[in-house]
Design a protein around this motif. Structure first.
Motif, short mmCIF file in Angstrom:
data_model
loop_
_atom_site.label_atom_id
_atom_site.label_comp_id
_atom_site.label_asym_id
_atom_site.label_seq_id
_atom_site.Cartn_x
_atom_site.Cartn_y
_atom_site.Cartn_z
N PRO A 35 0.79 -1.24 0.00
CA PRO A 35 0.00 0.00 0.00
C PRO A 35 0.82 1.29 0.00
O PRO A 35 0.42 2.26 -0.65
CB PRO A 35 -0.83 -0.11 1.28
N LEU A 36 1.95 1.32 0.68
CA LEU A 36 2.75 2.56 0.69
C LEU A 36 3.44 2.79 -0.65
O LEU A 36 3.54 3.93 -1.11
CB LEU A 36 3.77 2.52 1.83
N SER A 37 3.90 1.72 -1.28
CA SER A 37 4.51 1.86 -2.61
C SER A 37 3.47 2.30 -3.63
O SER A 37 3.72 3.19 -4.45
CB SER A 37 5.13 0.54 -3.05
N ILE A 38 2.30 1.69 -3.57
CA ILE A 38 1.21 2.10 -4.47
C ILE A 38 0.85 3.56 -4.19
O ILE A 38 0.49 4.31 -5.09
CB ILE A 38 -0.01 1.18 -4.31
N GLY A 39 0.96 3.96 -2.92
CA GLY A 39 0.69 5.33 -2.54
C GLY A 39 1.60 6.34 -3.23
O GLY A 39 1.19 7.48 -3.48
N GLU A 40 2.83 5.94 -3.56
CA GLU A 40 3.72 6.83 -4.32
C GLU A 40 3.10 7.17 -5.67
O GLU A 40 3.13 8.31 -6.11
CB GLU A 40 5.08 6.17 -4.52
N PRO A 78 -3.95 -0.04 -12.41
CA PRO A 78 -2.88 -0.93 -11.94
C PRO A 78 -1.68 -1.01 -12.89
O PRO A 78 -0.53 -1.00 -12.44
CB PRO A 78 -3.56 -2.29 -11.82
N TYR A 79 -1.94 -1.08 -14.18
CA TYR A 79 -0.86 -1.16 -15.16
C TYR A 79 0.00 0.11 -15.11
O TYR A 79 1.23 0.05 -15.10
CB TYR A 79 -1.43 -1.36 -16.57
N LEU A 80 -0.65 1.27 -15.06
CA LEU A 80 0.10 2.53 -14.99
C LEU A 80 0.85 2.67 -13.67
O LEU A 80 1.93 3.26 -13.61
CB LEU A 80 -0.83 3.72 -15.22
N ALA A 81 0.28 2.11 -12.59
CA ALA A 81 0.99 2.11 -11.31
C ALA A 81 2.28 1.29 -11.43
O ALA A 81 3.33 1.72 -10.94
CB ALA A 81 0.09 1.55 -10.21
N CYS A 82 2.20 0.14 -12.09
CA CYS A 82 3.40 -0.67 -12.30
C CYS A 82 4.43 0.10 -13.12
O CYS A 82 5.63 0.09 -12.80
CB CYS A 82 3.04 -1.97 -13.01
N LYS A 83 3.99 0.77 -14.17
CA LYS A 83 4.90 1.55 -15.01
C LYS A 83 5.55 2.68 -14.20
O LYS A 83 6.69 3.05 -14.46
CB LYS A 83 4.18 2.12 -16.22
N HIS A 84 4.83 3.22 -13.23
CA HIS A 84 5.36 4.29 -12.40
C HIS A 84 6.38 3.75 -11.39
O HIS A 84 7.37 4.42 -11.08
CB HIS A 84 4.22 4.99 -11.65
N LEU A 85 6.15 2.54 -10.90
CA LEU A 85 6.97 2.00 -9.82
C LEU A 85 8.23 1.28 -10.29
O LEU A 85 9.12 1.01 -9.47
CB LEU A 85 6.13 1.04 -8.97
N THR A 86 8.34 0.95 -11.57
CA THR A 86 9.53 0.25 -12.06
C THR A 86 9.84 0.70 -13.49
O THR A 86 8.95 1.14 -14.21
CB THR A 86 9.34 -1.28 -12.01
N THR A 87 11.09 0.56 -13.86
CA THR A 87 11.49 0.91 -15.23
C THR A 87 11.42 -0.30 -16.16
O THR A 87 11.66 -0.16 -17.35
CB THR A 87 12.92 1.48 -15.25
N ASP A 88 11.08 -1.47 -15.62
CA ASP A 88 10.98 -2.67 -16.44
C ASP A 88 9.80 -2.57 -17.40
O ASP A 88 8.86 -1.81 -17.18
CB ASP A 88 10.76 -3.90 -15.55
N VAL A 89 9.84 -3.39 -18.45
CA VAL A 89 8.70 -3.52 -19.35
C VAL A 89 7.64 -4.33 -18.63
O VAL A 89 7.93 -5.40 -18.09
CB VAL A 89 9.12 -4.21 -20.67
#
Length: 107
Positions: A35-40, A78-89
């Protein structure tokens, strides 16, 4: 005859180069976020005061804790959150236990 030998040598060199530089197989890895990482992501993209994100059954939702409760600040992707949290594809995003987010990254 010399031209044939040079053509054969060039073809053999090209084949050897192709074999040596073949790309490695891609691997999918799961990167889990709480939750805190998603909060970023929520604070950066949904609402500046949201610093808690939960991937609930209704979707990824952003909150600001207040007292003993939560103030809803908006819904994210959720997909955009993943793109925000990591530089991986990113290949996909799924919900995990504790209303966390699992990002399927291609490496």
């Amino acid at each position: 005859m010399l031209r044939r030998a040079l053509t054969l040598l060039a073809a053999a060199t090209l084949t050897a180069t192709t074999v040596l530089t073949a790309p490695a197989q891609a691997v999918i890895v799961n990167l889990n976020f709480g939750p805190l990482s998603i909060g970023e992501y929520c604070a950066a993209k949904i609402h500046p005061q949201a610093w808690l994100g939960l991937y609930e059954a209704s979707g990824l939702r952003c909150y600001t804790p207040q007292g003993s409760g939560l103030i809803y600040r908006g819904q994210g992707d959720p997909y955009l959150a993943c793109k925000h949290l990591t530089t991986d594809v990113i290949a996909g995003a799924t919900r995990i236990a504790g209303d966390g987010l699992s990002c399927q990254a291609v490496r």
